[in-house]
Design a protein around this motif. Structure first.
Motif, short mmCIF file in Angstrom:
data_model
loop_
_atom_site.label_atom_id
_atom_site.label_comp_id
_atom_site.label_asym_id
_atom_site.label_seq_id
_atom_site.Cartn_x
_atom_site.Cartn_y
_atom_site.Cartn_z
N TYR A 47 0.83 -1.21 0.00
CA TYR A 47 0.00 0.00 0.00
C TYR A 47 0.86 1.25 0.00
O TYR A 47 0.65 2.18 -0.78
CB TYR A 47 -0.90 -0.02 1.24
CG TYR A 47 -1.68 1.24 1.48
CD1 TYR A 47 -2.67 1.66 0.60
CD2 TYR A 47 -1.43 2.01 2.62
CE1 TYR A 47 -3.39 2.82 0.83
CE2 TYR A 47 -2.15 3.17 2.86
CZ TYR A 47 -3.13 3.57 1.96
OH TYR A 47 -3.84 4.71 2.20
N GLU A 61 -5.24 1.57 -2.58
CA GLU A 61 -5.98 0.43 -2.03
C GLU A 61 -6.39 -0.54 -3.14
O GLU A 61 -6.30 -1.76 -2.99
CB GLU A 61 -7.22 0.92 -1.28
CG GLU A 61 -6.88 1.55 0.06
CD GLU A 61 -8.11 2.16 0.76
OE1 GLU A 61 -7.95 2.63 1.89
OE2 GLU A 61 -9.21 2.15 0.16
N VAL A 64 -3.44 -2.65 -4.14
CA VAL A 64 -3.16 -3.72 -3.19
C VAL A 64 -4.11 -4.89 -3.45
O VAL A 64 -3.69 -6.05 -3.51
CB VAL A 64 -3.32 -3.23 -1.73
CG1 VAL A 64 -3.17 -4.39 -0.75
CG2 VAL A 64 -2.29 -2.15 -1.42
N GLN A 65 -5.38 -4.56 -3.64
CA GLN A 65 -6.35 -5.61 -3.90
C GLN A 65 -6.02 -6.38 -5.18
O GLN A 65 -6.03 -7.61 -5.20
CB GLN A 65 -7.75 -4.98 -3.99
CG GLN A 65 -8.83 -5.98 -4.31
CD GLN A 65 -10.22 -5.42 -4.05
OE1 GLN A 65 -10.43 -4.65 -3.11
NE2 GLN A 65 -11.16 -5.79 -4.88
N LEU B 75 -2.94 0.61 6.08
CA LEU B 75 -4.34 0.34 5.75
C LEU B 75 -5.10 0.12 7.05
O LEU B 75 -4.56 -0.42 8.01
CB LEU B 75 -4.41 -0.93 4.91
CG LEU B 75 -3.85 -0.81 3.50
CD1 LEU B 75 -3.53 -2.20 2.94
CD2 LEU B 75 -4.81 -0.08 2.58
N PHE B 79 -10.47 -2.32 6.10
CA PHE B 79 -10.07 -2.58 4.72
C PHE B 79 -9.45 -3.96 4.60
O PHE B 79 -9.76 -4.72 3.68
CB PHE B 79 -9.10 -1.52 4.20
CG PHE B 79 -8.67 -1.78 2.79
CD1 PHE B 79 -9.44 -1.35 1.72
CD2 PHE B 79 -7.49 -2.48 2.53
CE1 PHE B 79 -9.06 -1.63 0.41
CE2 PHE B 79 -7.11 -2.76 1.22
CZ PHE B 79 -7.89 -2.33 0.16
N LEU B 83 -10.71 -7.02 2.39
CA LEU B 83 -9.78 -7.60 1.42
C LEU B 83 -9.73 -9.12 1.60
O LEU B 83 -9.78 -9.88 0.63
CB LEU B 83 -8.39 -6.99 1.65
CG LEU B 83 -7.26 -7.35 0.70
CD1 LEU B 83 -7.65 -7.07 -0.74
CD2 LEU B 83 -6.00 -6.57 1.06
N PHE B 86 -12.85 -10.57 0.30
CA PHE B 86 -12.81 -10.51 -1.17
C PHE B 86 -11.99 -11.68 -1.74
O PHE B 86 -12.43 -12.37 -2.65
CB PHE B 86 -12.22 -9.17 -1.61
CG PHE B 86 -11.88 -9.08 -3.07
CD1 PHE B 86 -12.87 -8.84 -4.02
CD2 PHE B 86 -10.57 -9.21 -3.50
CE1 PHE B 86 -12.56 -8.75 -5.36
CE2 PHE B 86 -10.24 -9.13 -4.85
CZ PHE B 86 -11.25 -8.90 -5.78
#
Ligand SMILES: [Zn+2]
Lengths: 207, 93
Positions: A47, A61, A64-65, B75, B79, B83, B86
């Motif tokens: 990040y 963000e 990062v995902q 972060l 989040f 994540l 996800f």
């Protein structure tokens, strides 16, 4: 909800050496704990790196995902030869640079403007005295913003080397591995980035 | 070419010292302490004799150092949790 312990600010190699192989096997088995470990170990570092390139929190963000998704999807193609961090950093850098491309309407400044001028090996210009610049200046928001913007003006290769070495403070060997550079080539990029930034800061803040 | 520059150049040459341009090329390794002792000494002696290079090295050192003063944001936990969910959701078993 499972807690995510704050990742330590240590060298990525040191942080991952303990059980990198276990983590990789865990990811191959698609185990929950491995996903959790991946996030707690790497997400903050990736990040931050991405944020240096993109500046906007939401974009970093997203990167990062994307990076972590790519890693869990492609973990079977990962070769044991290199470290996981090299792979993670490379994907993060590539994705961040790709994201930068579209708004490249900006004026490109030549990094060469940072190069000192010589005549016969002797400086042609007089430098300003940075002793006049108080150290507190570096902590000021406006100053940091100016530097961030200046970093943004660097060509990608110099910017990347500078961010990894001087900002993220990766050891030289690790910067070389991530960027696939020899040591002299890596040093040269960091050096030129510093020259460029030195010149801009001096022009703006030191008279 | 100015006479002054020629004189300075000659002086460094006679003293067996690097030129200003060479000092700049050594700057990275100088800061890291990676020069061999002989070159290190020569650069230090050049710096003693050359105010302009002193200023250059001071500025270079500060420029190299401020990178680490940048904020290190992290972060937030929500989040990370999202994540995680996800990634689990995307997982094809
Ligand atoms: Zn000099």
């Amino acid at each position: 909800m499972e807690g995510y312990p704050k990742s330590q600010d240590v060298s990525p190699v040191a942080a991952s050496n303990t059980s990198e192989n276990d983590l990789i096997s865990g990811l191959r088995e698609k185990a929950d704990w491995a996903y959790r470990e991946l996030i707690s170990r790497w997400s903050d570092k990736l990040y931050r790196l991405s944020l240096r390139f993109l500046k906007r929190q939401e974009e970093a963000e997203e990167i990062v995902q994307e990076v972590l998704l790519k890693v869990v999807e492609k973990i079977d193609t990962f070769k044991g030869g290199s470290s996981l961090y090299t792979w993670l950093y490379r994907i993060t850098i590539n994705e961040s640079l790709m994201r930068l491309r579209p708004d490249k309407g900006k004026v490109l400044v030549s990094w060469e403007e940072g190069l000192p001028q010589y005549e016969n090996g002797i400086h042609l210009q007089e430098f300003s005295d940075w002793a006049k610049l108080p150290d507190e200046k570096f902590a000021e928001k406006e100053f940091q913003q100016f530097v961030q913007e200046s970093i943004g003006l660097l060509p990608d290769d110099l910017k990347t080397a500078y961010l990894l070495r001087d900002v993220e403070q990766l050891p030289e060997e690790e910067v070389c591995k991530v960027l696939e550079l020899t040591k002299p080539a890596m040093k040269n990029r960091v050096h030129r980035a510093r020259l460029f930034l030195r010149k801009r800061i001096e022009a703006q803040y030191v008279r | 070419m100015s006479v002054k520059h020629k004189m300075i150049r000659m002086m460094f040459g006679l003293m067996g010292l690097p030129t200003c341009e060479e000092v700049e090329q050594f700057a990275y390794d100088f800061l890291e302490g990676q020069l061999d002792p002989y070159t290190m000494k020569a650069v230090e002696r050049h710096l003693k004799a050359c105010k302009n290079c002193q200023r250059f090295i001071t500025a270079y050192r500060k420029t190299a150092a401020f990178g680490k003063t940048f904020k290190k944001p992290s972060l937030d936990l929500e989040f990370k949790q999202r994540l995680f969910e996800f990634l689990i959701h995307q997982r094809v078993s």
